[in-house]
Design a protein around this motif. Structure first.
Motif, PDB file in Angstrom:
ATOM      1  N   GLY A 355       0.801  -1.215   0.000  1.00  0.00           N
ATOM      2  CA  GLY A 355       0.000   0.000   0.000  1.00  0.00           C
ATOM      3  C   GLY A 355       0.834   1.264   0.000  1.00  0.00           C
ATOM      4  O   GLY A 355       2.057   1.247   0.140  1.00  0.00           O
ATOM      5  N   GLU A 356       0.139   2.402  -0.162  1.00  0.00           N
ATOM      6  CA  GLU A 356       0.807   3.701  -0.105  1.00  0.00           C
ATOM      7  C   GLU A 356       1.426   3.964   1.257  1.00  0.00           C
ATOM      8  O   GLU A 356       2.325   4.792   1.397  1.00  0.00           O
ATOM      9  CB  GLU A 356      -0.196   4.817  -0.448  1.00  0.00           C
ATOM     10  CG  GLU A 356      -0.555   4.896  -1.928  1.00  0.00           C
ATOM     11  CD  GLU A 356       0.667   5.105  -2.816  1.00  0.00           C
ATOM     12  OE1 GLU A 356       1.452   6.026  -2.522  1.00  0.00           O
ATOM     13  OE2 GLU A 356       0.844   4.339  -3.780  1.00  0.00           O
ATOM     14  N   ASP A 357       0.944   3.248   2.274  1.00  0.00           N
ATOM     15  CA  ASP A 357       1.513   3.392   3.621  1.00  0.00           C
ATOM     16  C   ASP A 357       2.801   2.590   3.779  1.00  0.00           C
ATOM     17  O   ASP A 357       3.397   2.552   4.858  1.00  0.00           O
ATOM     18  CB  ASP A 357       0.496   2.962   4.683  1.00  0.00           C
ATOM     19  CG  ASP A 357      -0.017   1.529   4.468  1.00  0.00           C
ATOM     20  OD1 ASP A 357       0.447   0.852   3.527  1.00  0.00           O
ATOM     21  OD2 ASP A 357      -0.897   1.090   5.240  1.00  0.00           O
ATOM     22  N   GLY A 358       3.216   1.916   2.687  1.00  0.00           N
ATOM     23  CA  GLY A 358       4.452   1.142   2.739  1.00  0.00           C
ATOM     24  C   GLY A 358       4.322  -0.173   3.485  1.00  0.00           C
ATOM     25  O   GLY A 358       5.327  -0.812   3.805  1.00  0.00           O
ATOM     26  N   ARG A 359       3.066  -0.594   3.744  1.00  0.00           N
ATOM     27  CA  ARG A 359       2.845  -1.850   4.470  1.00  0.00           C
ATOM     28  C   ARG A 359       2.254  -2.907   3.536  1.00  0.00           C
ATOM     29  O   ARG A 359       1.682  -2.588   2.494  1.00  0.00           O
ATOM     30  CB  ARG A 359       1.938  -1.615   5.676  1.00  0.00           C
ATOM     31  CG  ARG A 359       2.556  -0.661   6.702  1.00  0.00           C
ATOM     32  CD  ARG A 359       1.837  -0.732   8.040  1.00  0.00           C
ATOM     33  NE  ARG A 359       0.497  -0.161   7.992  1.00  0.00           N
ATOM     34  CZ  ARG A 359      -0.362  -0.192   9.019  1.00  0.00           C
ATOM     35  NH1 ARG A 359       0.013  -0.763  10.168  1.00  0.00           N
ATOM     36  NH2 ARG A 359      -1.553   0.337   8.913  1.00  0.00           N
ATOM     37  N   VAL A 360       2.366  -4.165   3.947  1.00  0.00           N
ATOM     38  CA  VAL A 360       1.834  -5.279   3.159  1.00  0.00           C
ATOM     39  C   VAL A 360       0.385  -5.523   3.571  1.00  0.00           C
ATOM     40  O   VAL A 360       0.100  -5.818   4.746  1.00  0.00           O
ATOM     41  CB  VAL A 360       2.666  -6.556   3.386  1.00  0.00           C
ATOM     42  CG1 VAL A 360       2.060  -7.719   2.613  1.00  0.00           C
ATOM     43  CG2 VAL A 360       4.107  -6.337   2.972  1.00  0.00           C
ATOM     44  N   HIS A 361      -0.530  -5.408   2.607  1.00  0.00           N
ATOM     45  CA  HIS A 361      -1.955  -5.617   2.877  1.00  0.00           C
ATOM     46  C   HIS A 361      -2.355  -7.011   2.387  1.00  0.00           C
ATOM     47  O   HIS A 361      -2.182  -7.343   1.217  1.00  0.00           O
ATOM     48  CB  HIS A 361      -2.790  -4.548   2.166  1.00  0.00           C
ATOM     49  CG  HIS A 361      -2.653  -3.191   2.780  1.00  0.00           C
ATOM     50  ND1 HIS A 361      -3.653  -2.593   3.498  1.00  0.00           N
ATOM     51  CD2 HIS A 361      -1.596  -2.336   2.811  1.00  0.00           C
ATOM     52  CE1 HIS A 361      -3.244  -1.408   3.937  1.00  0.00           C
ATOM     53  NE2 HIS A 361      -1.989  -1.235   3.526  1.00  0.00           N
ATOM     54  N   ILE A 362      -2.880  -7.824   3.310  1.00  0.00           N
ATOM     55  CA  ILE A 362      -3.306  -9.190   2.972  1.00  0.00           C
ATOM     56  C   ILE A 362      -4.742  -9.134   2.475  1.00  0.00           C
ATOM     57  O   ILE A 362      -5.642  -8.643   3.172  1.00  0.00           O
ATOM     58  CB  ILE A 362      -3.239 -10.115   4.202  1.00  0.00           C
ATOM     59  CG1 ILE A 362      -1.840 -10.122   4.812  1.00  0.00           C
ATOM     60  CG2 ILE A 362      -3.677 -11.529   3.829  1.00  0.00           C
ATOM     61  CD1 ILE A 362      -1.769 -10.826   6.152  1.00  0.00           C
ATOM     62  N   ARG A 363      -4.955  -9.661   1.265  1.00  0.00           N
ATOM     63  CA  ARG A 363      -6.309  -9.693   0.701  1.00  0.00           C
ATOM     64  C   ARG A 363      -6.628 -11.118   0.260  1.00  0.00           C
ATOM     65  O   ARG A 363      -6.106 -11.598  -0.745  1.00  0.00           O
ATOM     66  CB  ARG A 363      -6.422  -8.701  -0.457  1.00  0.00           C
ATOM     67  CG  ARG A 363      -6.272  -7.265   0.037  1.00  0.00           C
ATOM     68  CD  ARG A 363      -6.377  -6.232  -1.028  1.00  0.00           C
ATOM     69  NE  ARG A 363      -6.249  -4.898  -0.445  1.00  0.00           N
ATOM     70  CZ  ARG A 363      -6.115  -3.774  -1.145  1.00  0.00           C
ATOM     71  NH1 ARG A 363      -6.094  -3.826  -2.476  1.00  0.00           N
ATOM     72  NH2 ARG A 363      -5.997  -2.609  -0.523  1.00  0.00           N
ATOM     73  N   ALA A 364      -7.479 -11.778   1.042  1.00  0.00           N
ATOM     74  CA  ALA A 364      -7.894 -13.148   0.756  1.00  0.00           C
ATOM     75  C   ALA A 364      -9.401 -13.235   0.959  1.00  0.00           C
ATOM     76  O   ALA A 364      -9.905 -12.826   2.006  1.00  0.00           O
ATOM     77  CB  ALA A 364      -7.174 -14.146   1.671  1.00  0.00           C
ATOM     78  N   GLY A 365     -10.110 -13.754  -0.040  1.00  0.00           N
ATOM     79  CA  GLY A 365     -11.571 -13.808   0.021  1.00  0.00           C
ATOM     80  C   GLY A 365     -12.074 -14.964   0.847  1.00  0.00           C
ATOM     81  O   GLY A 365     -12.668 -15.904   0.333  1.00  0.00           O
ATOM     82  N   ALA A 366     -11.820 -14.905   2.152  1.00  0.00           N
ATOM     83  CA  ALA A 366     -12.198 -15.989   3.061  1.00  0.00           C
ATOM     84  C   ALA A 366     -12.794 -15.381   4.327  1.00  0.00           C
ATOM     85  O   ALA A 366     -12.211 -14.471   4.911  1.00  0.00           O
ATOM     86  CB  ALA A 366     -10.975 -16.836   3.400  1.00  0.00           C
TER      87      ALA A 366
END
Length: 603
Positions: A355-366
């Motif tokens: 993300g723009e915040d420099g962090r890793v965003h986890i996106r899982a459709g569960a």
């Protein structure tokens, strides 16, 4: 088809107006003959619940020659068993909020699969996927009871027609009536053993009441049949299963998914067989227990992660001490698949977005239904991508941000979506070898895992029915004086425990849930109408809960999701037969129907 069918939707600006408006609706009904149980449904002149007939599903599974094996067995026992309807009794009733969204709708839902909910609404409204957005909110308990749509499609329909936001929430009485329950089953099991207690064969039949609609009645019957053999190494096995439509509330997914019912029969028979052979219930299980490299009755060769023996060994000191003290003690084992299996499509998908915040965003459709999936995925990312906790964000689940990772069911998400997450982590780690996270802003790293298995009845020597199984041994000790449960000990093989504390919580919750199933819970029906309220279902109450010792067996060997195997369902499976055996040791009465009769818990 049943009393929970929606006849009209009444919409108002306040709950008070709504209650007045509902009273103004008058419906002229024509009473028709109804079908109240499978015994009625099976009759040649029975009223048809659906035009196609009253049989929803038939399953027949056979391996080896069980008839011959049983005929040659030194010891043979045949018994009938009965298990009841059960209500999920989750804390939060069903609720959905829908809003107009351009030419379509946005639905905020508490379900077990956002993409399934989207699919149902698309079919109803005739809209494409991009016009039906579903966002999964935190679910206040599911246990299988929120796999089917209940109010989501109604909320979507109202918002679509009125172009206004709407909230649809079931009252507790409506919830008790409408959503699918655990299937009641009538079963007959035959078990044959040699003079040493080694299982020679099992033959069984089971009949399930699936209620007014299919829901997941077919897969539940299939899982009940495939797991009825138990977690033991023998070849000769046959089971015939039928699920019939009735005009009762529908039955569908419920923690254990059919295995809770057939395990009660198998394990109760095994306890009786141990006495006949003259060995202990622990010993008969230890002699027959499936071990790494051996073949299950379904033909599958199990892998090095198989840990049933370890669960038995973990229980042994507690079992021996109870026997030495003369305490009534009962024992039961179980196995449960992780992943959908039997050749059905089973995908895990996960995106890691910088993300723009420099962090890793986890996106899982569960869906997270209380099992802590978000925490597990964060732990997998921190571990596999070698990041710190504050560098990782879990974004939750929606059809317009996250890739479809299937339903939260079948104890599958930690393993299947966890493996997809691990694969995405490896790509991210490669990208970070020469760059920092801030250099990777806007980039996505996609992981996918397909849990490939063989269909039921596949013509191969050793079919892979499921990518992995969890195993468990549970034990019940009764108080010699009062006859109430003094202690439950539950040892569970979970592969690698990603979050040991969460695993312990799952074990404790599953045991308590099935203590109610074993001893106190009832979902009585009077001609298809539930007569219980939430407070009279017979749920175990906090002051009744004994000491529960949860033992997490952390055994490596599975080369997926850092070695994790699901634990959500199996925690509820062996509890009832363990308790039934303890009561046999207490008063000498064999009990083969649930809830158990003649205990201090029975009203």
């Amino acid at each position: 088809h049943y009393l929970g069918d929606a006849i009209a939707l009444v919409v108002a600006e306040t709950p008070e107006i709504l209650e007045k408006a509902k009273k103004l609706v008058k419906v002229p009904y024509e009473p028709l003959p109804a079908v109240h149980n499978p015994q009625e449904a099976i009759l040649p002149d029975a009223p048809l619940v659906h035009r196609e007939g009253n049989l929803l599903a038939h399953k027949h599974i056979q391996r080896g020659n069980p008839a011959e094996a049983l005929a040659k067995s030194k010891y043979l026992i045949t018994r009938r068993f009965s298990t009841p309807w059960t209500e999920h009794a989750f804390l939060e009733p069903e609720c959905a909020v829908a809003c107009p969204d351009g030419d379509g709708v946005l639905v905020l839902s508490t379900d077990q699969g956002a993409y399934d909910t989207q699919h149902e609404i698309m079919g109803m409204l005739g809209l494409p996927a991009e016009q039906v957005k579903v966002r999964n909110c935190l679910v206040g308990g599911g246990f299988g009871g929120k796999e089917d749509v209940t109010v989501q499609h109604h909320a979507a329909l109202i918002a679509y027609l009125t172009k206004r936001p709407v909230k649809v929430k079931l009252t507790r009485a409506e919830s008790l009536l409408i959503h699918p329950k655990r299937h009641p089953m009538e079963m007959e099991f035959s078990l044959g053993c040699d003079e040493n207690g080694i299982i020679q064969g099992v033959a069984a039949e089971c009949i399930a009441d699936t209620g007014a609609y299919a829901s997941l009645g077919g897969p539940v019957l299939e899982r009940a049949c495939t797991h009825a053999a138990g977690p033991y190494a023998y070849e000769n096995f046959e089971i015939e299963g039928h699920a019939y439509y009735t005009n009762n509330p529908p039955a569908g997914a419920f923690r254990g998914f059919g295995v809770t019912q057939t395990c009660f029969a198998t394990e109760t028979l095994l306890n009786e067989m141990a006495d006949l052979v003259g060995i202990s219930p622990w010993e008969i299980r230890y002699r027959n227990a499936i071990r790494p490299g051996e073949v299950l009755p379904n033909g599958q060769i199990v892998g090095p992660e198989t840990g049933l023996v370890e669960t038995l060994e973990a229980i042994k000191p507690y079992y021996d001490e109870a026997v030495k003290n003369g305490e009534p003690v009962g024992l039961a084992c179980a196995m449960k698949n992780a992943g959908v299996g039997v050749g059905l499509p089973d995908y895990g998908r996960c995106k890691l977005v910088i993300g723009e915040d420099g962090r890793v965003h986890i996106r899982a459709g569960a869906s997270c239904i209380g099992q802590g999936l978000g925490t597990v995925l964060v732990q997998l990312v921190v571990t596999n991508a070698k990041l710190t906790r504050d560098q990782v964000v879990y974004d939750g689940n929606s059809t317009f941000i996250t890739p479809d990772s299937g339903d939260t069911s079948g104890s599958r998400q930690t393993l299947v979506t966890g493996e997809a997450c691990r694969r995405a982590c490896l790509l991210l780690r490669d990208a970070m070898e020469y760059r920092s996270l801030s250099d990777l802003k806007g980039q996505e790293f996609y992981g996918e895992y397909y849990a490939k298995t063989n269909p039921l009845g596949a013509n191969v020597p050793n079919p892979v029915s499921h990518v992995a199984y969890g195993y468990a041994t549970q034990m019940c000790i009764l108080d010699k004086e009062t006859g109430k449960i003094k202690k439950m000990v539950a040892a569970h093989d979970v592969g690698k425990a990603i979050n040991p504390l969460s695993c312990e919580g799952q074990i404790e919750g599953g045991v308590v849930m099935s203590m109610g199933y074993a001893l106190t819970e009832q979902y009585p029906l009077d001609h298809g109408k539930p007569t219980a309220k939430y407070g009279t279902l017979g749920l175990f109450r906090s002051h009744q809960i004994p000491e529960i010792k949860a033992i997490v067996i952390d055994k490596p060997g599975l080369n997926l999701a850092n070695g994790a195997i699901g634990i959500g369902e199996i925690t509820s499976i062996p509890t009832a037969p363990a308790i039934a055996q303890a009561y046999y040791r207490y008063d000498g009465e064999r009990r083969r129907s649930l809830p158990l009769d003649h205990t201090p818990y029975k009203k």
